[in-house]
Design a protein around this motif. Sequence first.
Motif, short mmCIF file in Angstrom:
data_model
loop_
_atom_site.label_atom_id
_atom_site.label_comp_id
_atom_site.label_asym_id
_atom_site.label_seq_id
_atom_site.Cartn_x
_atom_site.Cartn_y
_atom_site.Cartn_z
N LEU A 253 16.78 9.97 1.29
CA LEU A 253 16.04 9.88 2.55
C LEU A 253 14.73 9.15 2.29
CD1 LEU A 253 16.45 13.57 3.86
CD2 LEU A 253 18.05 11.65 4.04
N LEU A 254 14.41 8.21 3.14
CA LEU A 254 13.18 7.41 3.00
C LEU A 254 12.34 7.59 4.25
CD1 LEU A 254 14.85 4.12 1.67
CD2 LEU A 254 13.68 5.85 0.29
N ASP A 255 11.19 8.23 4.11
CA ASP A 255 10.32 8.51 5.26
C ASP A 255 9.13 7.55 5.26
OD1 ASP A 255 9.16 9.61 7.47
OD2 ASP A 255 8.55 11.48 6.50
N GLU A 256 9.25 6.48 6.05
CA GLU A 256 8.20 5.46 6.16
C GLU A 256 7.72 4.97 4.79
OE1 GLU A 256 7.36 3.93 8.73
OE2 GLU A 256 7.75 5.19 10.47
N PRO A 257 8.62 4.51 3.93
CA PRO A 257 8.22 4.11 2.57
C PRO A 257 7.35 2.86 2.53
CG PRO A 257 10.48 3.46 3.00
CD PRO A 257 10.06 4.30 4.16
N PHE A 258 7.31 2.09 3.62
CA PHE A 258 6.55 0.83 3.61
C PHE A 258 5.22 0.92 4.37
CE2 PHE A 258 11.18 -0.08 4.19
CZ PHE A 258 11.45 -0.36 2.86
N ALA A 259 4.91 2.10 4.88
CA ALA A 259 3.78 2.26 5.80
C ALA A 259 2.44 1.85 5.20
CB ALA A 259 3.71 3.70 6.30
N ASN A 260 2.22 2.12 3.91
CA ASN A 260 0.91 1.87 3.31
C ASN A 260 0.86 0.59 2.47
OD1 ASN A 260 -0.06 4.32 4.38
ND2 ASN A 260 0.83 5.45 2.69
N LEU A 261 1.85 -0.28 2.66
CA LEU A 261 1.94 -1.49 1.83
C LEU A 261 1.66 -2.75 2.65
CD1 LEU A 261 5.24 -0.61 -0.10
CD2 LEU A 261 2.88 -0.11 -0.78
N ASP A 262 1.12 -3.77 1.98
CA ASP A 262 0.91 -5.04 2.68
C ASP A 262 2.24 -5.77 2.80
OD1 ASP A 262 1.45 -6.51 0.29
OD2 ASP A 262 -0.65 -6.45 -0.30
N LYS A 263 2.23 -6.90 3.50
CA LYS A 263 3.48 -7.60 3.85
C LYS A 263 4.30 -7.97 2.63
CE LYS A 263 5.26 -11.50 6.55
NZ LYS A 263 4.91 -12.66 7.42
N ASN A 264 3.65 -8.54 1.61
CA ASN A 264 4.38 -8.95 0.41
C ASN A 264 4.96 -7.76 -0.34
OD1 ASN A 264 3.97 -11.69 0.80
ND2 ASN A 264 2.04 -11.71 -0.35
N LYS B 182 5.72 -4.88 0.91
CA LYS B 182 6.81 -4.29 1.69
C LYS B 182 8.14 -4.93 1.32
CE LYS B 182 4.32 -2.84 5.86
NZ LYS B 182 4.18 -3.02 7.32
N HIS B 183 8.16 -6.27 1.29
CA HIS B 183 9.40 -6.97 0.98
C HIS B 183 9.84 -6.72 -0.46
CE1 HIS B 183 10.08 -9.25 4.69
NE2 HIS B 183 8.77 -9.34 4.79
N ASN B 184 8.88 -6.70 -1.37
CA ASN B 184 9.21 -6.44 -2.78
C ASN B 184 9.77 -5.04 -2.96
OD1 ASN B 184 8.33 -8.99 -3.52
ND2 ASN B 184 6.28 -8.31 -4.10
N TYR B 185 9.16 -4.07 -2.27
CA TYR B 185 9.59 -2.69 -2.41
C TYR B 185 10.96 -2.47 -1.76
CZ TYR B 185 8.86 2.33 -3.04
OH TYR B 185 8.96 3.63 -3.44
N ALA B 186 11.18 -3.12 -0.63
CA ALA B 186 12.50 -3.02 0.03
C ALA B 186 13.58 -3.59 -0.88
CB ALA B 186 12.47 -3.78 1.35
N ASP B 187 13.29 -4.71 -1.54
CA ASP B 187 14.25 -5.31 -2.47
C ASP B 187 14.53 -4.37 -3.64
OD1 ASP B 187 14.38 -7.57 -0.90
OD2 ASP B 187 13.00 -8.76 -2.13
N LEU B 188 13.47 -3.71 -4.12
CA LEU B 188 13.61 -2.78 -5.24
C LEU B 188 14.51 -1.60 -4.86
CD1 LEU B 188 12.64 -1.99 -8.13
CD2 LEU B 188 10.80 -0.72 -7.02
N ILE B 189 14.26 -1.04 -3.68
CA ILE B 189 15.08 0.10 -3.22
C ILE B 189 16.54 -0.31 -3.11
CG2 ILE B 189 15.54 1.63 -1.27
CD1 ILE B 189 12.49 1.63 -0.74
#
Length: 213
Positions: free
Chosen positions: A156-167, A169-176
């Motif tokens: 379960l992922l609860d707003e995992p990108f909320a505190n990240l800047d645009k770049n 966010k994309h890097n973290y989404a790719d990692l997940i």
Amino acid sequence: MFISEQLSISVSNEIFLRPISFKLDKGEILQLIGESGIGKTTILKALLGLLSFPFKVEGNLILNDRDITNIAPENRKIGILFQEGFLFPHMSVAENLLFAVAKNIPKKRRKQFILELLDKSNLKYLLNRAPESLSAGEKMRIALLRVMASQPEVLLLDEPFANLDKNMKHNYADLIQEYIKQRPIPVILVSHDQSLMNVCRKIDVQDHRHTIN
């Protein structure tokens, strides 16, 4: 496979959320969407078994042919990553990971297990670092590793990108998504960002919300 059969939530005997049903295969991502405060995180807590009085949860939850509806949260084999990416501040990175390692991994093997986990993620250099010394991106990556160290059968992922800047966010989404490819499990995502991950289905929680007078 993770199955929700007519999951509904009430508060003090008033309907809060009308029934939600879904089936998720390994590697599939379901996204819960809707405005803030609509009940997305409440649904995640229901899946985890964390809702208590005055909440009441009805319906059935089936995980890999196992009925987990009435099983204690710690035995459901569901992992969650919150938006804060919380790490224990008094523990090193290694200690944070060791704390979460799945019980089925022998104690003698656990240190080696986390070393391999860090090595595969090119994060071995963080082994003895304190959480306060990590960058925001490093904290989120270690928080994700800690969840995966528990070897959950659903993530379960609860707003995992909320505190990240645009770049980031994309890097973290790719990692997940890379972790999901390595260890395919069903994923349920709560996020206002609707284009960062390859989701197979979206549920608008507003469609299931019942207004309490």
